[in-house]
Design an enzyme around this catalytic site. Structure first.
Site, short mmCIF file in Angstrom:
data_model
loop_
_atom_site.label_atom_id
_atom_site.label_comp_id
_atom_site.label_asym_id
_atom_site.label_seq_id
_atom_site.Cartn_x
_atom_site.Cartn_y
_atom_site.Cartn_z
N SER A 22 -32.26 -10.18 2.81
CA SER A 22 -31.48 -11.40 3.08
C SER A 22 -31.30 -12.27 1.84
O SER A 22 -30.71 -13.35 1.92
CB SER A 22 -32.17 -12.22 4.19
OG SER A 22 -33.49 -12.54 3.80
N HIS A 155 0.95 -35.63 27.30
CA HIS A 155 1.65 -34.35 27.52
C HIS A 155 2.62 -34.07 26.37
O HIS A 155 3.61 -33.36 26.54
CB HIS A 155 2.42 -34.35 28.85
CG HIS A 155 1.62 -34.85 30.01
ND1 HIS A 155 0.87 -34.02 30.81
CD2 HIS A 155 1.42 -36.11 30.47
CE1 HIS A 155 0.25 -34.74 31.74
NE2 HIS A 155 0.57 -36.02 31.54
N SER A 276 5.53 -21.98 -0.51
CA SER A 276 5.74 -20.65 0.04
C SER A 276 6.07 -19.69 -1.09
O SER A 276 6.77 -20.06 -2.04
CB SER A 276 6.89 -20.70 1.06
OG SER A 276 7.48 -19.41 1.19
N LYS A 282 10.02 -24.74 0.82
CA LYS A 282 8.92 -25.08 1.73
C LYS A 282 7.85 -25.97 1.10
O LYS A 282 7.48 -25.81 -0.05
CB LYS A 282 8.23 -23.81 2.23
CG LYS A 282 9.04 -22.94 3.16
CD LYS A 282 9.48 -23.63 4.45
CE LYS A 282 8.35 -23.95 5.38
NZ LYS A 282 7.73 -22.75 5.93
N ASN A 284 4.23 -26.90 2.72
CA ASN A 284 3.48 -26.57 3.93
C ASN A 284 2.18 -27.37 4.06
O ASN A 284 1.52 -27.65 3.06
CB ASN A 284 3.16 -25.08 3.94
CG ASN A 284 4.40 -24.23 4.10
OD1 ASN A 284 5.38 -24.65 4.73
ND2 ASN A 284 4.40 -23.05 3.50
N TYR A 316 -41.91 -15.29 16.64
CA TYR A 316 -40.92 -14.92 15.61
C TYR A 316 -40.40 -13.51 15.88
O TYR A 316 -41.16 -12.59 16.22
CB TYR A 316 -41.53 -14.99 14.20
CG TYR A 316 -40.52 -14.54 13.15
CD1 TYR A 316 -39.58 -15.44 12.67
CD2 TYR A 316 -40.45 -13.22 12.73
CE1 TYR A 316 -38.60 -15.02 11.76
CE2 TYR A 316 -39.49 -12.80 11.83
CZ TYR A 316 -38.57 -13.71 11.35
OH TYR A 316 -37.60 -13.30 10.47
N GLN A 321 -33.42 -14.17 11.57
CA GLN A 321 -32.79 -14.17 10.24
C GLN A 321 -31.27 -14.36 10.36
O GLN A 321 -30.62 -14.79 9.42
CB GLN A 321 -33.12 -12.85 9.53
CG GLN A 321 -32.53 -12.73 8.14
CD GLN A 321 -33.12 -11.54 7.40
OE1 GLN A 321 -34.29 -11.56 7.04
NE2 GLN A 321 -32.33 -10.51 7.18
N LYS A 324 -29.06 -17.84 9.55
CA LYS A 324 -28.70 -18.48 8.28
C LYS A 324 -27.22 -18.41 7.92
O LYS A 324 -26.62 -19.42 7.54
CB LYS A 324 -29.52 -17.88 7.15
CG LYS A 324 -30.87 -18.51 7.10
CD LYS A 324 -31.85 -17.74 6.29
CE LYS A 324 -33.19 -17.82 6.94
NZ LYS A 324 -33.28 -17.13 8.23
N1 ARG Z 1 -35.89 -13.52 5.99
C1 ARG Z 1 -36.68 -13.82 7.14
C2 ARG Z 1 -35.91 -14.75 8.08
O1 ARG Z 1 -34.93 -15.31 7.66
C3 ARG Z 1 -37.94 -14.50 6.71
C4 ARG Z 1 -39.06 -14.31 7.64
C5 ARG Z 1 -39.51 -12.91 7.64
N2 ARG Z 1 -40.65 -12.72 8.47
C6 ARG Z 1 -41.07 -11.52 8.88
N3 ARG Z 1 -42.11 -11.51 9.64
N4 ARG Z 1 -40.47 -10.43 8.50
O2 ARG Z 1 -36.23 -14.97 9.21
#
Ligand code: ARG
Length: 470
Positions: A22, A155, A276, A282, A284, A316, A321, A324
């Site tokens: 990530s 309307h 355009s 145009k 826009n 968890y 993840q 994000k």
């Molecule tokens: N990249 C993970 C997330 O955004 C971080 C936490 C990872 N935890 C784990 N037990 N693998 O959630």
């Protein structure tokens, strides 16, 4: 080798690393991750898990990493699974054996929840300030256009004339509710999850209250399972942005309509319009269209996250993840939309003559005729029918309404006067209504609301409220 490779015999398959990594998107948390680590290290020092010297070494290494991150010199390695492991890896390179103590009593589960709350605190306050900035532009224009009026629509049919200031303020009130919602979300998320560990706390003498305070949180978590699995604050942020996006979309839609030749109510400044590639003539309203278009994306992000969360058992799960990318994208995009629309509204030219001409069609004063009769004792339903009959006659016989009104024994000259340009809007005198006196009062009330919101945002940003008399 990952930081947790010790448990495993074989190396991770390449596709697994590709699928789970990530760092490409959670890198935006780097500064907050370091902030969280500083508090964690100081907490470990206070409870005697680390010596003073070890705390010093780790804090110095975190400072170095902070500089590397800020200057863009930090290089992510192929083994860096996410922002947390990347920073721990670098701290360990810099601090040697002591670096290996950074993660004592902590899990990435409480770490990521902490980082994300810190990130939201900064970025959502910024979004709220950008909403206030857009409100200021709208209110500035509302003040500047004075008693200019345009048709109000229901309307999308002309209904009654309203002051342009009233129309602009209508959008501003919606935006002020967005600020209110963002502040409420920020207040609710002001809880530190640090110290919850992987899910159950720790056998080491951690002090979650101390780290909460060090990070400027109002409180620490009450339940470690909840602390690592709670993403309500992300869902709330996404809802706040989705609804804000809906408001920006409606604002954008009106700019699109108003800037057409058919409406002709405004012309965009060149700097806030686009051309355009094929049609040379145009100009826009792409900014307004994208402000409208982004709402779909925000709503999608909210729906996506809620679906991700709905089936998760405590506590968890790696699914989390997935919080994000939608969050970061929504915040980035809404922030741009707010700044672009603020620029657009600051520079747009309103065509007040076109607006007035559209509003002066006598039919938009029809209810005033009915109310004129009500004031003379005619029951409203009867008055409504009488005026509706005149409007119908006027259309069918192609006779101006004013002429028919003038000739009517119950209406006459006094009735016809109501149809003159600018008269109908001046008769909207009730509180919160569309006429000049009510709008002047509304402007004052809105200015006070803006002051309160600026103070609330200042307090959230840690500024002392200005308690001196205005
Ligand atoms: N990249 C993970 C997330 O955004 C971080 C936490 C990872 N935890 C784990 N037990 N693998 O959630």
């Amino acid at each position: 080798m990952t930081l947790w490779q010790g448990r495993f015999g074989d190396e991770m398959a390449e596709i697994v690393s590709e699928f789970t990594v990530s760092s490409a998107f959670d890198w935006v948390l780097a500064a907050d991750d370091i902030t969280g680590s500083r508090a964690h290290v100081r907490g470990l020092g206070r409870s005697g898990v680390l010596t003073e010297r070890e705390v010093e070494i780790l804090l110095a290494a975190l400072d170095r990493v902070d500089e590397e991150v800020a200057s863009g010199r930090f290089v992510l390695g192929p083994e860096d699974e996410d922002v947390h492991t990347a920073i721990e890896r670098r701290v360990t390179e810099l601090a040697g054996d002591v670096g290996a103590k950074l993660h004592t009593g902590r899990s990435r589960n409480d770490q990521v929840a902490t980082d994300l709350r810190l990130w939201c605190r900064r970025r959502l306050s910024q979004v709220a300030s950008e909403v206030v900035a857009l409100e200021e532009v709208l209110v500035g224009r509302a003040t500047e256009v004075g008693d200019a009026y345009l048709p109000g629509y229901t309307h999308l049919q002309r209904a009654q004339p309203v002051l342009l200031a009233h129309h602009l303020l209508a959008h501003s009130w919606a935006l002020s509710r967005d600020v209110d919602r963002l502040i409420a979300t920020l207040e609710r998320m002001d809880v530190s999850p640090l110290g919850a560990g992987a899910l159950a706390g720790s056998s080491l003498p951690l002090d979650p209250d101390f780290v909460a305070e060090a990070l400027g949180f109002h409180a620490r978590f009450e339940n470690s399972l909840d602390a690592v699995s709670d993403r309500d604050f992300v869902a709330e942020a996404l809802f706040d942005i989705a609804l804000l996006g809906v408001h920006l979309s409606r604002l954008g839609e009106e700019v699109v309509l108003w800037s057409t030749a058919e409406f002709g109510f405004c012309t965009l400044a060149d700097a806030y319009a686009t051309g355009s590639s094929m049609l040379p003539q145009k100009k826009n309203p792409d900014v307004a269209e994208l402000a409208r278009g982004k709402a779909g994306r925000f709503i999608g992000h909210l729906a996506g996250l809620l679906v991700t969360l709905k089936g998760l058992p405590l506590s968890y799960n790696r699914d989390l993840q997935e919080d994000k990318e939608p969050l970061i994208d929504s915040v980035d995009q809404v922030s741009m939309a707010l700044r672009a629309l603020a620029g657009l509204f600051a520079t747009v030219e309103f065509h007040l003559d076109r607006m007035a001409a559209a509003a002066d069609s006598s039919a938009t004063a029809a209810v005033d005729l009915a109310e004129f009769l009500v004031e003379r004792g005619v029951p409203f339903r009867k008055a409504h029918a009488l005026v509706a009959g005149l409007v119908r006659d006027s259309i069918e016989r192609h006779v101006p309404l004013a002429e028919l009104v003038q000739a009517h024994p119950d209406l006459g000259d006094a009735g016809a006067k109501l149809l003159e340009p600018g008269v109908a809007v001046s008769r909207r005198t009730t509180p919160g209504g569309a006429g000049a006196a009510a709008v002047a009062e509304q402007l004052e009330r809105f200015a006070r609301r803006l002051d309160v919101d600026r103070t609330r945002l200042g307090v959230l940003a840690g500024e002392d409220p200005d308690l001196s008399a205005p």
